[in-house]
Design a protein around this motif. Sequence first.
Motif, PDB file in Angstrom:
ATOM      1  N   GLY A  57       0.488  -0.899   0.188  1.00 52.15           N
ATOM      2  CA  GLY A  57      -0.149  -0.154   0.061  1.00 52.15           C
ATOM      3  C   GLY A  57       1.047   1.036   0.183  1.00 52.15           C
ATOM      4  N   THR A  58       1.888   1.209   1.038  1.00 53.68           N
ATOM      5  CA  THR A  58       2.464   2.652   1.003  1.00 53.68           C
ATOM      6  C   THR A  58       3.701   2.634  -0.301  1.00 53.68           C
ATOM      7  N   ALA A  59       4.303   1.401  -1.092  1.00 51.76           N
ATOM      8  CA  ALA A  59       5.164   1.715  -2.275  1.00 51.76           C
ATOM      9  C   ALA A  59       3.960   2.084  -3.768  1.00 51.76           C
ATOM     10  N   TYR A  60       2.549   1.912  -3.432  1.00 54.82           N
ATOM     11  CA  TYR A  60       1.613   1.745  -4.032  1.00 54.82           C
ATOM     12  C   TYR A  60       1.109   3.510  -4.520  1.00 54.82           C
ATOM     13  N   ALA A  61       1.628   4.305  -3.114  1.00 56.92           N
ATOM     14  CA  ALA A  61       0.363   4.928  -3.091  1.00 56.92           C
ATOM     15  C   ALA A  61       1.711   6.208  -3.560  1.00 56.92           C
ATOM     16  N   VAL A  62       3.083   5.783  -3.366  1.00 63.48           N
ATOM     17  CA  VAL A  62       4.307   6.808  -3.044  1.00 63.48           C
ATOM     18  C   VAL A  62       4.399   6.923  -4.982  1.00 63.48           C
ATOM     19  N   TRP A  63       4.255   5.423  -5.772  1.00 63.56           N
ATOM     20  CA  TRP A  63       4.188   5.399  -6.977  1.00 63.56           C
ATOM     21  C   TRP A  63       3.486   6.672  -7.824  1.00 63.56           C
ATOM     22  N   VAL A  64       2.502   6.254  -7.366  1.00 62.99           N
ATOM     23  CA  VAL A  64       0.773   6.744  -7.829  1.00 62.99           C
ATOM     24  C   VAL A  64       0.995   8.025  -7.802  1.00 62.99           C
ATOM     25  N   GLY A  65       1.661   8.644  -6.101  1.00 62.19           N
ATOM     26  CA  GLY A  65       1.743  10.306  -5.861  1.00 62.19           C
ATOM     27  C   GLY A  65       3.019  10.465  -6.734  1.00 62.19           C
ATOM     28  N   ILE A  66       4.487  10.095  -6.886  1.00 61.60           N
ATOM     29  CA  ILE A  66       5.220  10.703  -7.604  1.00 61.60           C
ATOM     30  C   ILE A  66       4.741  11.321  -8.928  1.00 61.60           C
ATOM     31  N   GLY A  67       4.240   9.788  -9.716  1.00 63.64           N
ATOM     32  CA  GLY A  67       3.873   9.897 -10.652  1.00 63.64           C
ATOM     33  C   GLY A  67       2.196  11.390 -10.993  1.00 63.64           C
ATOM     34  N   ALA A  68       1.710  10.863 -10.082  1.00 62.39           N
ATOM     35  CA  ALA A  68       0.274  11.771 -10.278  1.00 62.39           C
ATOM     36  C   ALA A  68       1.160  13.830 -10.214  1.00 62.39           C
ATOM     37  N   VAL A  69       2.058  13.806  -9.418  1.00 60.32           N
ATOM     38  CA  VAL A  69       2.437  14.911  -9.174  1.00 60.32           C
ATOM     39  C   VAL A  69       3.267  15.481 -10.530  1.00 60.32           C
TER      40      VAL A  69
END
Length: 106
Positions: A57-69
């Motif tokens: 969950g942490t890895a996916y959220a960070v991955w998506v966050g970096i990508g989204a921003v």
Amino acid sequence: MISWLLLVAAGLLEIGWASAIKESHGFTRFWPSVLGIGGALASFALLTLAVRDLPLGTAYAVWVGIGAVGVAVAGVVWFGDTLSPGRVLFLGLIVVGVAGLKFLES
């Protein structure tokens, strides 16, 4: 630590492949299509390696966050997307959330 570096690299690749997909014009342009698909595969591969040691969950959220921003910033810088105060606020909240997850896992 290496898992976090892999995860950041995966997120940065997400920015690249998403931008390339935009430039591919629906996969009608060869090189942007190749870069988009190749970048996505590389990004997924690095994410896969990162989740060996990080909570999913942490890895996916960070991955998506970096990508989204990152994609939002790329949209403003290279594609002429508009930047409103509200958009800056909510992108900032994503950054705070990603940073918070990193600190919780440290």
